[in-house]
Design an enzyme around this catalytic site. Structure first.
Site, PDB file in Angstrom:
ATOM      1  CB  CYS A 133     -11.419  -6.424   4.806  1.00  0.00           C
ATOM      2  SG  CYS A 133     -10.900  -7.720   3.189  1.00  0.00           S
ATOM      3  CE  LYS A 171      -3.668  -2.234   2.628  1.00  0.00           C
ATOM      4  NZ  LYS A 171      -4.804  -2.696   1.610  1.00  0.00           N
TER       5      LYS A 171
HETATM    6  C1  LIG Z   1      -6.430  -0.821   7.827  1.00  0.00           C
HETATM    7  C2  LIG Z   1      -5.810  -2.337   7.278  1.00  0.00           C
HETATM    8  N1  LIG Z   1      -5.344  -3.105   8.033  1.00  0.00           N
HETATM    9  C3  LIG Z   1      -4.676  -4.260   7.266  1.00  0.00           C
HETATM   10  C4  LIG Z   1      -4.884  -4.554   6.092  1.00  0.00           C
HETATM   11  C5  LIG Z   1      -4.345  -5.958   5.635  1.00  0.00           C
HETATM   12  O1  LIG Z   1      -3.148  -5.821   4.661  1.00  0.00           O
HETATM   13  P1  LIG Z   1      -2.721  -7.006   3.958  1.00  0.00           P
HETATM   14  O2  LIG Z   1      -3.894  -7.730   3.222  1.00  0.00           O
HETATM   15  O3  LIG Z   1      -1.669  -6.666   3.223  1.00  0.00           O
HETATM   16  O4  LIG Z   1      -2.277  -8.130   5.144  1.00  0.00           O
HETATM   17  C6  LIG Z   1      -5.452  -3.658   5.458  1.00  0.00           C
HETATM   18  C7  LIG Z   1      -5.498  -3.619   3.709  1.00  0.00           C
HETATM   19  O5  LIG Z   1      -6.384  -4.324   3.124  1.00  0.00           O
HETATM   20  C8  LIG Z   1      -5.879  -2.345   5.725  1.00  0.00           C
HETATM   21  O6  LIG Z   1      -6.466  -1.461   4.873  1.00  0.00           O
END
Ligand SMILES: Cc1ncc(COP(=O)(O)O)c(C=O)c1O
Lengths: 425, 158
Positions: free
Chosen positions: A380, A239
Site C-alpha cells: 500500500c 498493529k
Molecule cells: C503507515 C500506515 N498507515 C495506515 C495504515 C492503514 O491501517 P488500516 O488498514 O488498519 O486502516 C497502515 C496499515 O496498513 C499503515 O502501515
C-alpha cells in the site's frame, strides 16, 4: 544480544499462535507484523469475557449489563488516552481503523468553515495540502479526494535515495498557502522514522493543521501526542496487539470542536427534530451508531499489555532485532534494502528489500514453504516503490515477540530461495 | 532439490516449463502494427502488463496475427504471458478464445481440473498454480488483458 526483551521466551508464550505449526510441520516464523500483529492471550480472554459476561449495547441500555458494557467501553477510552498522553479522554475517538480516522479528518475538512485562524477552515483554490511520497495509500487517497473536491492543491515531500524525507525544499513546500500537513511518523515500507515534531513546528509557523499517521509508531515506540506536535494523530488497533475493527483518532479539542460531524446517526446527536439536529460534543459527535464495543475493550487490554511490558523496552527490542536483521540481510548476495541502513539512524522494524533475479511474489512463496511469513507487493505504498524504481518488494517486519533465531531462519530461507531459482554466488 | 513437504508443493507450482518461460519469455516486447493496446494491473501486488493485439482477416474470420507485450511481474505472471502468446498467435480468434476459456477453467478449478495437453500445450504446467489461490491472479493477468484487447478490436470493427 543487547536490547532484547528480558523474558522473550515468556513473552512469546503470551501469544498462542506463535507455537502453531504450518503445512509439513514447519514452525511459524511470523515476520509480517507491520501488516498485522499477533494477539496475546490476555487480549483474546478479555474479549471473550466481555462477550460471555458483559455484552450489551453502550450508552443506551438502561440495565446492569448496559452499564457494565458502557463502563468497559469507556475504560478502554481512558486506557488509550493515558497510553498516548492525551490531555483529555474526550479527545479520543474510536473509529474502525486508521484509514477511517484519516478519512474522517479529510472528509470533515471538505465541509469545514472558518478562516484557519485556529488551524481549521474552508479549503479552496490556492490552498495546499502537503503529504509525503512515503505515505500509505490511506494517507494519500483521502487527501487526493479532498483536494479534488475543493480545488485545493496536493503537494508532497520527495524522498532521498536513503529513504528519508527530502527536507531540502522544506521552505518552498511549507508556505503561507499550506493548510494541512499530513505525514506518517514511521514508514510501513522503508522503516524511516520522520522528524514529526520538527515538521509540525514549521507547519504551525504558517498556521497549518498537522495530521500524523502513527499506525506504525504506536506499536513500536513510546508516543506522546503532545510532544509529537500533532493536532490530529491516528493509529489502528490491530498493529499494536489489539483486534481488527478498531482504530483511534486523537485530536486537540479545539480542532475537533471546529470540525463538522462525519457520519450522522445514533449517539452523535444532542436533539433531533425533523427540521434539523444539534450534535453531541466530542467524542460522541464522531461516533455515530453502535461502536465496535468488544474491539475497543480488546484494544484497551492490548495497550495495557504493552504498557506493562514497557514501550521503552519494546522499542529497544525492535531496534536490536532490526539491527540484527539488517546485518543478516547484508550477507545475502544480490539483496538491496530500500530505506535507512545506517546503524546510527533510528528506524522502524519494517525492512523492504529486493533480491536480484527473483520477484517478491516468488520470494514470499518460497519463504512460505519454509514457514517464514513475509509480505510481497507494494505494501500500500506504491508511490514510494515508484520512487525507488520498483513495482514491488519483499518486506519483513518484526515485533516484540521476534527472536534472532527467526531472523536466522529468514536469512537461511533467502539463501534457499536463491538456490531454488538457481542464482550463482 | 527440495527437502520439506512445503518444498514438494513448491515444485508443483514452479514447474521447469514455467521457469524456462520466465527466464526466456517468448514474443516479448511491444510491436507494430496493432489495433488495440491495453494496460492491466494486479492491484494487490502491482504487477502490470501493457499488451497489444494485431488481428488480420482470415478465410474463417479474424486471426490473431501478433500479440506483443511489456510486462513486469513474478515468474508465474511472466511465464503465463509467454505461454499465452505462444498459444494464441496464428490462431483464428474464435479458437484462441476457446483456448482462453480452457485456461480459465483450469485456473479456477482449484487443482481438480485435468488439462488437455493438445489444447493448452505448455499451459498444462500451470495446473499446479490452481492450488495456490493467491497466485491464480498472477497467471491470469495477461490472459485477461489479451481478451480485453481482442474484444476492443472486435467491437471497433463490428
Ligand atoms: C503507515 C500506515 N498507515 C495506515 C495504515 C492503514 O491501517 P488500516 O488498514 O488498519 O486502516 C497502515 C496499515 O496498513 C499503515 O502501515
Amino acid at each position: 544480544m543487547e536490547g532484547l526483551l528480558p523474558d522473550l521466551e515468556v513473552v512469546r508464550k503470551d501469544f498462542p499462535i506463535l507455537s502453531r505449526t504450518l503445512a509439513g510441520g514447519q514452525p511459524l516464523v511470523y515476520l509480517d507484523s507491520a501488516n498485522t500483529s499477533q494477539k496475546p492471550q490476555c487480549v483474546i480472554d478479555r474479549m471473550v469475557d466481555h462477550l460471555e459476561h458483559h455484552n450489551a449495547n453502550v450508552a443506551r441500555a438502561m440495565h446492569q449489563l448496559g452499564a457494565e458494557a458502557s463502563e468497559a467501553f469507556e475504560e478502554a477510552r481512558d486506557t488509550v488516552a493515558s497510553f498516548i498522553g492525551a490531555p483529555s479522554r474526550d479527545e479520543v475517538i474510536f473509529t474502525k481503523n486508521a484509514s477511517e480516522a484519516l478519512n474522517l479528518v479529510a472528509n470533515t475538512l471538505a465541509w469545514a468553515e472558518g478562516d484557519w485562524s485556529s488551524r481549521v477552515g474552508s479549503l479552496g483554490a490556492g490552498d495546499e495540502v502537503l503529504i509525503t511520497e512515503m505515505e500509505h495509500h490511506s494517507n494519500i487517497v483521502p487527501w487526493q479526494l479532498l483536494t479534488q473536491r475543493t480545488g485545493a492543491t496536493l503537494r508532497w515531500f520527495g524522498l532521498t535515495d536513503g529513504g528519508e524525507l527530502d527536507l531540502s525544499d522544506l521552505d518552498s513546500l511549507i508556505t503561507e498557502r499550506t493548510r494541512v500537513v499530513s505525514l506518517t511518523w514511521v514508514s510501513n515500507m522503508l522503516g524511516t522514522v520522520n522528524p514529526v515534531a520538527e515538521i509540525a513546528r514549521r507547519a504551525h509557523e504558517v498556521g497549518a493543521l498537522v495530521v500524523v499517521d502513527a499506525s506504525q509508531a504506536v506499536p513500536q515506540m513510546p508516543v506522546d501526542v503532545v510532544a509529537s506536535g500533532a493536532d490530529v494523530l491516528v493509529f489502528t488497533g490491530h498493529k499494536c496487539v489489539g483486534p481488527t475493527g478498531i482504530g483511534v483518532l486523537w485530536g486537540r479539542r479545539e480542532v475537533l470542536d471546529q470540525l463538522p460531524p462525519f457520519l450522522g446517526g445514533g449517539e452523535m446527536i444532542e436533539t433531533v427534530r425533523m427540521e434539523g439536529s444539534t450534535y453531541a460534543g466530542i467524542p460522541h459527535k464522531f461516533e455515530a451508531g453502535t461502536p465496535p464495543i468488544v474491539e475497543a475493550v480488546g484494544l484497551g487490554a492490548a495497550l495495557e499489555y504493552l504498557r506493562d511490558l514497557g514501550m521503552d523496552r519494546v522499542a529497544a527490542h525492535e531496534q536490536a532485532i532490526t539491527r540484527y536483521a539488517l546485518d543478516g540481510l547484508a550477507t545475502v548476495p544480490g539483496l538491496r534494502v530500500m530505506g535507512p541502513t545506517d546503524p546510527a539512524v533510528e528506524r522502524g522494524g519494517a525492512i523492504s528489500f529486493e533480491l536480484d533475479g527473483v520477484h517478491p511474489h516468488d520470494i514470499a512463496q518460497v519463504l512460505d514453504s519454509r514457514g517464514v511469513a513475509v509480505r510481497a507487493g507494494h505494501h500500500c505504498a506504491r508511490p514510494a516503490h515508484a520512487r525507488f524504481g520498483v513495482q514491488s518488494s519483499t518486506r519483513m517486519s518484526s515485533y516484540l515477540y521476534t527472536t534472532p533465531q527467526e531472523i536466522d531462519a529468514l536469512v537461511e530461507a533467502l539463501e534457499y530461495t536463491r538456490s531454488y531459482f538457481r542464482l550463482g554466488q | 532439490m527440495t527437502t520439506s513437504t512445503g518444498g514438494h508443493d513448491l515444485d508443483a507450482l514452479y514447474q521447469e516449463i514455467i521457469l524456462d518461460h520466465y527466464k526466456n519469455p517468448h514474443h516479448a516486447g511491444l510491436r507494430d502494427p496493432y489495433e488495440a493496446e491495453v494496460h492491466h494491473v494486479n492491484p494487490t501486488c502491482g504487477d502490470e502488463v501493457t499488451l497489444r493485439v494485431h488481428l488480420t482477416d482470415g478465410p474463417d474470420g479474424p486471426v490473431v496475427q501478433d500479440v506483443s507485450y511489456d510486462a513486469v511481474g513474478c515468474s508465474i505472471s511472466q511465464a503465463s504471458t509467454s505461454v499465452m502468446a505462444d498459444l494464441v498467435i496464428g490462431k483464428p480468434v474464435e479458437e484462441a478464445l476457446a483456448i482462453h476459456q480452457d485456461f480459465l477453467t483450469l485456473m479456477q478449478g482449484k487443482g481438480q481440473v485435468v488439462p488437455d495437453e493438445d489444447v493448452l500445450e505448455d499451459g498444462i504446467a500451470f495446473a499446479g498454480v490452481a492450488k495456490f489461490p493467491a497466485r491464480v491472479k498472477c497467471a491470469l493477468l495477461s490472459w485477461m488483458a489479451w481478451k480485453d484487447a481482442t474484444a476492443n478490436v472486435m467491437e471497433e470493427s463490428a
